[in-house]
Design a protein around this motif. Sequence first.
Motif, PDB file in Angstrom:
ATOM      1  N   VAL A 102       4.047  -4.638 -27.218  1.00 42.59           N
ATOM      2  CA  VAL A 102       5.121  -6.048 -26.654  1.00 42.59           C
ATOM      3  C   VAL A 102       4.158  -7.032 -27.478  1.00 42.59           C
ATOM      4  CG1 VAL A 102       5.774  -8.341 -25.138  1.00 42.59           C
ATOM      5  CG2 VAL A 102       5.506  -5.739 -24.279  1.00 42.59           C
ATOM      6  N   ARG A 103       4.692  -7.815 -28.525  1.00 43.93           N
ATOM      7  CA  ARG A 103       4.140  -9.379 -29.903  1.00 43.93           C
ATOM      8  C   ARG A 103       4.032 -10.281 -28.852  1.00 43.93           C
ATOM      9  NH1 ARG A 103       5.402  -7.015 -34.356  1.00 43.93           N
ATOM     10  NH2 ARG A 103       7.664  -5.643 -34.274  1.00 43.93           N
ATOM     11  N   PRO A 104       3.033 -11.135 -29.659  1.00 45.05           N
ATOM     12  CA  PRO A 104       2.729 -12.408 -28.841  1.00 45.05           C
ATOM     13  C   PRO A 104       4.050 -13.424 -28.416  1.00 45.05           C
ATOM     14  CG  PRO A 104       1.578 -11.906 -30.536  1.00 45.05           C
ATOM     15  CD  PRO A 104       2.726 -10.897 -30.556  1.00 45.05           C
ATOM     16  N   ASN A 105       4.869 -13.024 -29.162  1.00 43.00           N
ATOM     17  CA  ASN A 105       5.927 -14.029 -28.788  1.00 43.00           C
ATOM     18  C   ASN A 105       6.957 -13.544 -28.179  1.00 43.00           C
ATOM     19  OD1 ASN A 105       7.488 -11.969 -30.155  1.00 43.00           O
ATOM     20  ND2 ASN A 105       8.500 -13.284 -31.597  1.00 43.00           N
ATOM     21  N   GLY A 106       6.539 -12.221 -27.081  1.00 45.42           N
ATOM     22  CA  GLY A 106       7.464 -12.290 -26.118  1.00 45.42           C
ATOM     23  C   GLY A 106       8.490 -10.843 -26.663  1.00 45.42           C
TER      24      GLY A 106
ATOM     25  N   ILE B 178      16.929  -1.327 -21.604  1.00 50.46           N
ATOM     26  CA  ILE B 178      15.148  -1.215 -21.492  1.00 50.46           C
ATOM     27  C   ILE B 178      15.172  -0.463 -19.982  1.00 50.46           C
ATOM     28  CG2 ILE B 178      12.921  -1.808 -22.025  1.00 50.46           C
ATOM     29  CD1 ILE B 178      14.045  -3.709 -24.296  1.00 50.46           C
ATOM     30  N   LYS B 179      14.680   0.519 -19.597  1.00 50.01           N
ATOM     31  CA  LYS B 179      13.976   0.674 -17.791  1.00 50.01           C
ATOM     32  C   LYS B 179      13.026   0.543 -17.567  1.00 50.01           C
ATOM     33  CE  LYS B 179      14.696   4.534 -14.404  1.00 50.01           C
ATOM     34  NZ  LYS B 179      15.428   5.661 -15.060  1.00 50.01           N
ATOM     35  N   ASN B 180      12.300  -0.877 -17.219  1.00 44.23           N
ATOM     36  CA  ASN B 180      12.122  -1.168 -17.207  1.00 44.23           C
ATOM     37  C   ASN B 180       9.833  -0.696 -15.859  1.00 44.23           C
ATOM     38  OD1 ASN B 180      12.330  -2.306 -14.546  1.00 44.23           O
ATOM     39  ND2 ASN B 180      11.980  -4.286 -15.033  1.00 44.23           N
ATOM     40  N   ARG B 181       9.433  -1.103 -15.909  1.00 40.35           N
ATOM     41  CA  ARG B 181       8.595  -0.564 -15.306  1.00 40.35           C
ATOM     42  C   ARG B 181       8.827  -0.274 -13.306  1.00 40.35           C
ATOM     43  NH1 ARG B 181       4.238  -3.687 -17.336  1.00 40.35           N
ATOM     44  NH2 ARG B 181       4.881  -5.004 -14.954  1.00 40.35           N
ATOM     45  N   ASP B 182      10.011  -1.057 -12.798  1.00 33.32           N
ATOM     46  CA  ASP B 182      10.715  -1.359 -11.803  1.00 33.32           C
ATOM     47  C   ASP B 182      11.511  -0.068 -11.232  1.00 33.32           C
ATOM     48  OD1 ASP B 182       8.400  -2.759 -10.436  1.00 33.32           O
ATOM     49  OD2 ASP B 182      10.130  -4.748 -10.528  1.00 33.32           O
ATOM     50  N   GLY B 183      12.072   0.323 -12.815  1.00 29.46           N
ATOM     51  CA  GLY B 183      13.042   1.645 -12.879  1.00 29.46           C
ATOM     52  C   GLY B 183      14.344   0.330 -12.992  1.00 29.46           C
ATOM     53  N   GLU B 184      14.162  -0.955 -13.381  1.00 27.80           N
ATOM     54  CA  GLU B 184      15.264  -1.908 -13.135  1.00 27.80           C
ATOM     55  C   GLU B 184      16.244  -1.844 -15.029  1.00 27.80           C
ATOM     56  OE1 GLU B 184      14.127  -5.347  -9.750  1.00 27.80           O
ATOM     57  OE2 GLU B 184      14.238  -5.439 -11.927  1.00 27.80           O
TER      58      GLU B 184
ATOM     59  N   TYR C 180       9.561 -10.218 -16.793  1.00 28.52           N
ATOM     60  CA  TYR C 180      10.615  -8.296 -16.717  1.00 28.52           C
ATOM     61  C   TYR C 180      10.175  -7.394 -16.747  1.00 28.52           C
ATOM     62  CZ  TYR C 180      12.954 -12.382 -19.066  1.00 28.52           C
ATOM     63  OH  TYR C 180      14.155 -13.483 -19.746  1.00 28.52           O
ATOM     64  N   LYS C 181       8.560  -7.406 -16.446  1.00 27.27           N
ATOM     65  CA  LYS C 181       7.703  -5.947 -16.322  1.00 27.27           C
ATOM     66  C   LYS C 181       9.147  -4.901 -17.083  1.00 27.27           C
ATOM     67  CE  LYS C 181       7.746  -6.927 -11.984  1.00 27.27           C
ATOM     68  NZ  LYS C 181       7.838  -6.708 -10.307  1.00 27.27           N
ATOM     69  N   ILE C 182       8.160  -4.965 -18.686  1.00 25.64           N
ATOM     70  CA  ILE C 182       7.925  -4.091 -19.854  1.00 25.64           C
ATOM     71  C   ILE C 182       7.137  -4.166 -20.381  1.00 25.64           C
ATOM     72  CG2 ILE C 182       9.450  -3.515 -21.896  1.00 25.64           C
ATOM     73  CD1 ILE C 182      12.053  -5.057 -20.626  1.00 25.64           C
ATOM     74  N   ASP C 183       6.128  -2.535 -20.663  1.00 22.88           N
ATOM     75  CA  ASP C 183       5.260  -2.382 -21.184  1.00 22.88           C
ATOM     76  C   ASP C 183       5.597  -1.820 -22.185  1.00 22.88           C
ATOM     77  OD1 ASP C 183       2.900  -2.815 -22.614  1.00 22.88           O
ATOM     78  OD2 ASP C 183       1.656  -3.084 -20.318  1.00 22.88           O
ATOM     79  N   THR C 184       4.560  -0.791 -22.541  1.00 25.14           N
ATOM     80  CA  THR C 184       4.678   0.357 -23.624  1.00 25.14           C
ATOM     81  C   THR C 184       4.896   1.201 -23.204  1.00 25.14           C
ATOM     82  OG1 THR C 184       2.451  -0.875 -24.845  1.00 25.14           O
ATOM     83  CG2 THR C 184       2.557   1.889 -24.423  1.00 25.14           C
ATOM     84  N   GLY C 185       5.466   2.107 -23.311  1.00 23.91           N
ATOM     85  CA  GLY C 185       6.667   3.149 -22.446  1.00 23.91           C
ATOM     86  C   GLY C 185       7.453   3.692 -22.167  1.00 23.91           C
ATOM     87  N   CYS C 186       7.835   1.952 -21.527  1.00 31.36           N
ATOM     88  CA  CYS C 186       9.220   1.773 -21.487  1.00 31.36           C
ATOM     89  C   CYS C 186      10.867   2.428 -22.119  1.00 31.36           C
ATOM     90  CB  CYS C 186       9.198   0.981 -20.829  1.00 31.36           C
ATOM     91  SG  CYS C 186       8.763   0.300 -19.432  1.00 31.36           S
ATOM     92  N   PRO C 187      11.266   3.901 -21.638  1.00 29.71           N
ATOM     93  CA  PRO C 187      12.225   3.853 -22.145  1.00 29.71           C
ATOM     94  C   PRO C 187      13.271   2.818 -22.795  1.00 29.71           C
ATOM     95  CG  PRO C 187      12.820   4.137 -20.135  1.00 29.71           C
ATOM     96  CD  PRO C 187      11.327   4.186 -20.011  1.00 29.71           C
ATOM     97  N   ILE C 188      14.333   2.571 -24.430  1.00 33.59           N
ATOM     98  CA  ILE C 188      15.112   2.089 -23.925  1.00 33.59           C
ATOM     99  C   ILE C 188      16.733   3.042 -24.577  1.00 33.59           C
ATOM    100  CG2 ILE C 188      15.690   0.250 -26.101  1.00 33.59           C
ATOM    101  CD1 ILE C 188      12.767   0.051 -26.106  1.00 33.59           C
TER     102      ILE C 188
END
Length: 360
Positions: free
Chosen positions: A78-82, A104-110, A154-162
């Motif tokens: 995730v870049r500094p600007n989001g 994007i499937k976030n860490r909570d599966g949403e 948004y709970k999006i981080d490294t490894g979240c599939p797109i």
Amino acid sequence: MEKEQEIKMLKAFSDANSTSGFEGEFVKLFTETVKDFANIKVDGMLNAYASKKENKAGRPVIQLDAHSDSVGFITQAVRPNGMIKFVPLGGWVKYNIPALRVRIKNRDGEYIPGVVATKPPHFMTEAERNNVPDVADMSIDVGSSSREETLNDYKIDTGCPIFVDVKCEYNEKSGLFFGKDFDDRFGAAAMADVLETLDGEETPFNVVAALSSQEEVGLRGAYVTARTVKPDLGIVLESCPADDTFTPDWLSQTALKHGPMMRDMDTSFLPNPKFQQYACDVADKNHIPYTRSVRTGGGQDGAAIYYENGAPTIVIGIPVRYEHSPYCFSAYQDFKAAVEMTVAIIRDLTTEKLASFSQF
């Protein structure tokens, strides 16, 4: 399967979110579709095995194959600007990516909607207007304004599939589907249709339909399924890139509404020639249209199945325009012909004919 059911299945398969390494949603959908006429197993790589219920020990095995993944992306950082820096999963060309709508499937599966961001033309330099940036310089915007917001809200981080976010449509008048991920959801649908068609029918062969994972990143799942199934014969149901919009008629080998494509060569694969000719002869006898194709690019699971066991293997391809892009066309009649050809081969095949494929 009735046509209305097939169309509903094809649309649902296309709409499913399933890219390499993240095939769970589609594996669940496929196994639910075939559970009434096959015995199901799923391994830790999310390869699914649907064995015909009439299978008996000691008989030769036909492995059907289709793959569950499609091209997609994965969050790298995730870049500094989001904004989200991403990496492709599978064979994308950068020209097809800008302005793409994604989920994007976030860490909570949403599932979080987003877009591959493009600078408005008002702010572009002349050089920017005439060039597509490298994928490493692209970003996905989900509406966030900071790295912290993307990570924490948004709970999006490294490894979240797109995943590509496109809804499949069917035009009854033209007989064409328009949507995403036809590679290889239409092959998987053909495999499901074959299983249902053969339900309750005795054959001299066991039939195992293997839905393999991670094809788009190196045929990885098919190596595992081939080692597990140990087939005596392989039939790969693949969705293959059509060439009829940019190739002259005399050279076009994979065209919409011309039937499935029998692959004589690609960069990974040469089929067993006797099995290939036998399959074409069966199609001719049953008045099933098809084309034959020598490709100078591409690869598919047939290579892995053939390499792993040396079992005679062919590829029956369903033509798809604009494969590995967000928007594809494919014809219902080509899908149906692929099903009919596969069923005709299984019904016609004998142990003597199987043995002949290894003779010279």
